[in-house]
Design a protein around this motif. Structure first.
Motif, PDB file in Angstrom:
ATOM      1  N   ARG A 115      51.900 -18.050  86.485  1.00 35.47           N
ATOM      2  CA  ARG A 115      50.162 -17.396  86.933  1.00 35.47           C
ATOM      3  C   ARG A 115      49.304 -17.624  86.155  1.00 35.47           C
ATOM      4  NH1 ARG A 115      52.316 -13.896  90.764  1.00 35.47           N
ATOM      5  NH2 ARG A 115      53.417 -15.153  92.356  1.00 35.47           N
ATOM      6  N   ALA A 116      48.532 -18.140  86.127  1.00 32.35           N
ATOM      7  CA  ALA A 116      47.462 -18.184  84.921  1.00 32.35           C
ATOM      8  C   ALA A 116      47.023 -17.176  84.250  1.00 32.35           C
ATOM      9  CB  ALA A 116      46.656 -19.204  84.995  1.00 32.35           C
ATOM     10  N   LYS A 117      46.260 -16.391  85.711  1.00 32.94           N
ATOM     11  CA  LYS A 117      46.041 -15.534  85.300  1.00 32.94           C
ATOM     12  C   LYS A 117      46.331 -14.460  84.867  1.00 32.94           C
ATOM     13  CE  LYS A 117      43.857 -10.995  88.771  1.00 32.94           C
ATOM     14  NZ  LYS A 117      43.811 -11.009  90.044  1.00 32.94           N
ATOM     15  N   PHE A 118      47.872 -13.997  84.683  1.00 33.35           N
ATOM     16  CA  PHE A 118      48.580 -13.017  83.882  1.00 33.35           C
ATOM     17  C   PHE A 118      49.464 -13.774  82.219  1.00 33.35           C
ATOM     18  CE2 PHE A 118      48.657 -11.491  88.093  1.00 33.35           C
ATOM     19  CZ  PHE A 118      48.391 -10.516  88.125  1.00 33.35           C
ATOM     20  N   GLY A 119      49.380 -14.997  82.719  1.00 27.44           N
ATOM     21  CA  GLY A 119      49.806 -15.957  81.265  1.00 27.44           C
ATOM     22  C   GLY A 119      51.312 -15.879  81.202  1.00 27.44           C
ATOM     23  N   ARG A 120      52.107 -15.786  82.237  1.00 31.25           N
ATOM     24  CA  ARG A 120      53.917 -15.973  82.094  1.00 31.25           C
ATOM     25  C   ARG A 120      54.070 -16.413  83.689  1.00 31.25           C
ATOM     26  NH1 ARG A 120      55.114  -9.648  81.494  1.00 31.25           N
ATOM     27  NH2 ARG A 120      54.139  -8.510  83.706  1.00 31.25           N
ATOM     28  N   MET A 121      55.293 -16.554  83.707  1.00 31.35           N
ATOM     29  CA  MET A 121      55.382 -17.163  85.088  1.00 31.35           C
ATOM     30  C   MET A 121      56.593 -16.023  85.525  1.00 31.35           C
ATOM     31  SD  MET A 121      56.149 -20.699  84.965  1.00 31.35           S
ATOM     32  CE  MET A 121      57.591 -21.027  85.739  1.00 31.35           C
ATOM     33  N   HIS A 122      55.991 -16.602  87.381  1.00 33.43           N
ATOM     34  CA  HIS A 122      56.676 -15.737  88.535  1.00 33.43           C
ATOM     35  C   HIS A 122      58.392 -15.845  88.641  1.00 33.43           C
ATOM     36  CE1 HIS A 122      56.895 -14.305  93.131  1.00 33.43           C
ATOM     37  NE2 HIS A 122      56.829 -13.352  92.099  1.00 33.43           N
ATOM     38  N   LYS A 123      58.909 -15.782  88.013  1.00 31.68           N
ATOM     39  CA  LYS A 123      60.828 -16.609  87.992  1.00 31.68           C
ATOM     40  C   LYS A 123      61.642 -16.386  89.216  1.00 31.68           C
ATOM     41  CE  LYS A 123      60.463 -16.771  82.752  1.00 31.68           C
ATOM     42  NZ  LYS A 123      60.981 -16.683  81.656  1.00 31.68           N
ATOM     43  N   GLY A 124      60.543 -16.199  89.997  1.00 29.69           N
ATOM     44  CA  GLY A 124      61.713 -16.457  91.366  1.00 29.69           C
ATOM     45  C   GLY A 124      60.346 -16.220  92.653  1.00 29.69           C
ATOM     46  N   ILE A 125      60.863 -16.016  93.690  1.00 34.26           N
ATOM     47  CA  ILE A 125      60.308 -16.027  95.214  1.00 34.26           C
ATOM     48  C   ILE A 125      59.829 -15.095  95.700  1.00 34.26           C
ATOM     49  CG2 ILE A 125      60.044 -18.455  95.279  1.00 34.26           C
ATOM     50  CD1 ILE A 125      62.128 -17.443  97.821  1.00 34.26           C
ATOM     51  N   ASP A 126      59.043 -14.463  96.449  1.00 37.72           N
ATOM     52  CA  ASP A 126      59.211 -13.489  96.949  1.00 37.72           C
ATOM     53  C   ASP A 126      59.047 -13.876  98.827  1.00 37.72           C
ATOM     54  OD1 ASP A 126      58.157 -11.644  94.909  1.00 37.72           O
ATOM     55  OD2 ASP A 126      56.090 -11.786  94.929  1.00 37.72           O
ATOM     56  N   LEU A 127      60.186 -12.769  99.291  1.00 37.18           N
ATOM     57  CA  LEU A 127      60.385 -12.797 100.876  1.00 37.18           C
ATOM     58  C   LEU A 127      59.749 -11.731 101.712  1.00 37.18           C
ATOM     59  CD1 LEU A 127      63.401 -14.192 100.108  1.00 37.18           C
ATOM     60  CD2 LEU A 127      61.268 -15.507 101.228  1.00 37.18           C
ATOM     61  N   ALA A 128      58.979 -11.759 102.720  1.00 35.98           N
ATOM     62  CA  ALA A 128      58.252 -10.975 103.413  1.00 35.98           C
ATOM     63  C   ALA A 128      59.527  -9.785 104.106  1.00 35.98           C
ATOM     64  CB  ALA A 128      57.347 -11.290 104.943  1.00 35.98           C
ATOM     65  N   ILE A 129      59.975  -9.333 104.347  1.00 34.71           N
ATOM     66  CA  ILE A 129      60.553  -7.612 104.855  1.00 34.71           C
ATOM     67  C   ILE A 129      60.138  -6.820 105.026  1.00 34.71           C
ATOM     68  CG2 ILE A 129      62.452  -8.401 103.421  1.00 34.71           C
ATOM     69  CD1 ILE A 129      62.424  -5.921 101.570  1.00 34.71           C
ATOM     70  N   ARG A 130      60.260  -5.922 105.853  1.00 33.49           N
ATOM     71  CA  ARG A 130      59.898  -4.383 106.627  1.00 33.49           C
ATOM     72  C   ARG A 130      60.856  -3.328 105.520  1.00 33.49           C
ATOM     73  NH1 ARG A 130      61.336  -5.073 112.735  1.00 33.49           N
ATOM     74  NH2 ARG A 130      63.060  -5.609 111.698  1.00 33.49           N
ATOM     75  N   SER A 131      60.278  -2.122 105.274  1.00 35.37           N
ATOM     76  CA  SER A 131      60.744  -1.189 104.192  1.00 35.37           C
ATOM     77  C   SER A 131      62.471  -1.559 104.911  1.00 35.37           C
ATOM     78  CB  SER A 131      60.430  -0.235 104.314  1.00 35.37           C
ATOM     79  OG  SER A 131      60.826   1.594 103.295  1.00 35.37           O
ATOM     80  N   ASN A 132      63.602  -0.997 104.665  1.00 39.20           N
ATOM     81  CA  ASN A 132      64.681  -0.517 104.494  1.00 39.20           C
ATOM     82  C   ASN A 132      65.389  -1.625 104.934  1.00 39.20           C
ATOM     83  OD1 ASN A 132      65.174   1.640 103.248  1.00 39.20           O
ATOM     84  ND2 ASN A 132      63.855   2.905 104.797  1.00 39.20           N
ATOM     85  N   ASP A 133      64.872  -2.832 105.224  1.00 34.29           N
ATOM     86  CA  ASP A 133      65.736  -4.580 105.687  1.00 34.29           C
ATOM     87  C   ASP A 133      66.822  -4.465 104.909  1.00 34.29           C
ATOM     88  OD1 ASP A 133      64.239  -5.113 107.950  1.00 34.29           O
ATOM     89  OD2 ASP A 133      63.462  -6.372 106.967  1.00 34.29           O
ATOM     90  N   THR A 134      68.017  -5.003 105.660  1.00 38.64           N
ATOM     91  CA  THR A 134      69.028  -5.153 105.073  1.00 38.64           C
ATOM     92  C   THR A 134      69.294  -6.464 103.883  1.00 38.64           C
ATOM     93  OG1 THR A 134      70.488  -4.236 106.482  1.00 38.64           O
ATOM     94  CG2 THR A 134      71.662  -5.806 105.197  1.00 38.64           C
ATOM     95  N   ILE A 135      69.588  -6.237 103.365  1.00 39.69           N
ATOM     96  CA  ILE A 135      69.401  -7.352 102.064  1.00 39.69           C
ATOM     97  C   ILE A 135      70.740  -7.900 101.834  1.00 39.69           C
ATOM     98  CG2 ILE A 135      69.174  -8.337  99.672  1.00 39.69           C
ATOM     99  CD1 ILE A 135      66.240  -7.167 101.281  1.00 39.69           C
ATOM    100  N   ARG A 136      71.071  -9.051 101.771  1.00 37.82           N
ATOM    101  CA  ARG A 136      72.534  -9.998 101.729  1.00 37.82           C
ATOM    102  C   ARG A 136      73.265 -10.466 100.838  1.00 37.82           C
ATOM    103  NH1 ARG A 136      74.849  -8.331 106.720  1.00 37.82           N
ATOM    104  NH2 ARG A 136      73.101  -7.492 108.350  1.00 37.82           N
ATOM    105  N   ALA A 137      74.438 -10.773 100.222  1.00 36.58           N
ATOM    106  CA  ALA A 137      74.418 -11.884  98.577  1.00 36.58           C
ATOM    107  C   ALA A 137      74.519 -13.034  99.597  1.00 36.58           C
ATOM    108  CB  ALA A 137      75.850 -11.031  98.700  1.00 36.58           C
TER     109      ALA A 137
END
Length: 314
Positions: A115-137
């Motif tokens: 991310r050039a704007k912040f001068g560092r890496m985004h070291k993962g990805i973001d996935l769309a969810i709704r609040s309190n959706d279940t996250i699994r291993a």
């Protein structure tokens, strides 16, 4: 009587006589006008910004936020997550990624990368969810840490897996597991949310090998909710790169050059197994994992394929 009232009124007026008021100095209108213009301009700018935000999608908002700090190296003196020394990390390693489970079904809203704007890496990805959706291993494993990091991840869980990977799940609302707990792939580990540095509900998901933050797109095909292949070849020189198998120009092994084609121009739905083919080589040629090819054809992991056998590709 009338004269007495008149005299009294005159006395009262004399006692409260108002002294002459000096002329008031009126400042120039120019400074006031300039300040007024600046105020109007500021309000107009604010209104434009509000309208811009209203036009933007949630994906735009997520992509614009500052990436999370690296929890493996920043502020972890008391609870060090990454115990590996650089000398211990091999230059390359083939990692088994079978037995996976997608952490959530949401689409990618912000990708891995610098991310050039912040001068560092985004070291993962973001996935769309709704609040309190279940996250699994994502894989079988063990909970290494559950913690809170206010400047980035919020509530997060780190799992360590037998294949050598560690996965990180950030911005959670609630933990469903505890440190040292053994989990299975697909087991609920948390409820998703927007804790920490976040503009709205989403899952920040990382895949790491001995501290190295691998691009999750190199392992997972998030669009098709699967892995690209059954193995991932970690390399210190390529771990930041994604993989994309569509379209694919290299095909399954064949005894005849006539069977070589470009997948972008071929619409076949079946493949006839040739001598020397393996399920993995065929799957790679068609941009899928061997697990997915087995599932399409109802095959078990121990099942063998034979020359002349017809496999479904879709």
């Amino acid at each position: 009587m009338f004269r007495l009232k008149t005299l009294l009124l005159a006395a009262v007026c004399t006692a409260f006589a108002v002294q002459p008021i000096a002329a008031q100095n009126i400042t120039s209108k120019n400074p006031h006008s300039q300040a007024h213009k600046r105020l109007l301009a500021s309000r107009a700018k604010s209104n434009d910004q509000i309208k811009l935000v209203e036009r933007n999608t949630f994906i735009d908002l997520i992509d614009d936020i500052e990436p999370e700090p690296d929890i493996y190296t920043e502020g972890w003196n008391s609870k060090r997550v990454n115990p590996f020394n650089e000398s211990e990390v091999p230059n390359s390693k083939v990692i088994d990624v079978t037995g996976y489970y997608m952490p959530c079904p949401g689409q990618v809203t912000s990708n891995y990368g610098y991310r050039a704007k912040f001068g560092r890496m985004h070291k993962g990805i973001d996935l769309a969810i709704r609040s309190n959706d279940t996250i699994r291993a994502a894989f079988d494993g063990k909970v290494r840490l559950t913690n809170y990091e206010g400047k980035g991840y919020g509530n997060y869980v780190i799992l360590r897996h037998p294949n050598g990977l560690e996965t990180v799940y950030g911005h959670l609302n609630k933990f469903l597991v505890k440190p040292d707990q053994v989990v299975k792939a697909g087991q609920p580990i948390a409820l998703g949310g927007s804790t920490g540095r976040s503009t709205g509900p989403h899952l920040h998901f990382e895949t790491r090998y001995m501290g190295y933050a691998i691009n999750p797109n190199a392992i997972f095909d998030f669009k098709n909710q699967t892995t690209h292949t059954d193995t991932y070849a970690f390399s210190k020189s390529t771990y930041t790169q994604a993989r994309n198998y569509a379209p694919k120009t290299n095909l399954a092994k064949s005894d005849s050059k006539e069977n070589v084609y470009k997948s972008g121009t071929d619409n076949r739905t079946t493949y006839t197994v040739k001598k020397g083919d393996t399920l993995s080589s065929i799957a790679r040629s068609y941009g899928m994992s061997a697990t997915r090819l087995r599932n399409i054809n109802g095959l078990e992991k121990a099942d063998k394929i034979q020359a002349g056998q017809v496999l479904k590709l879709k």
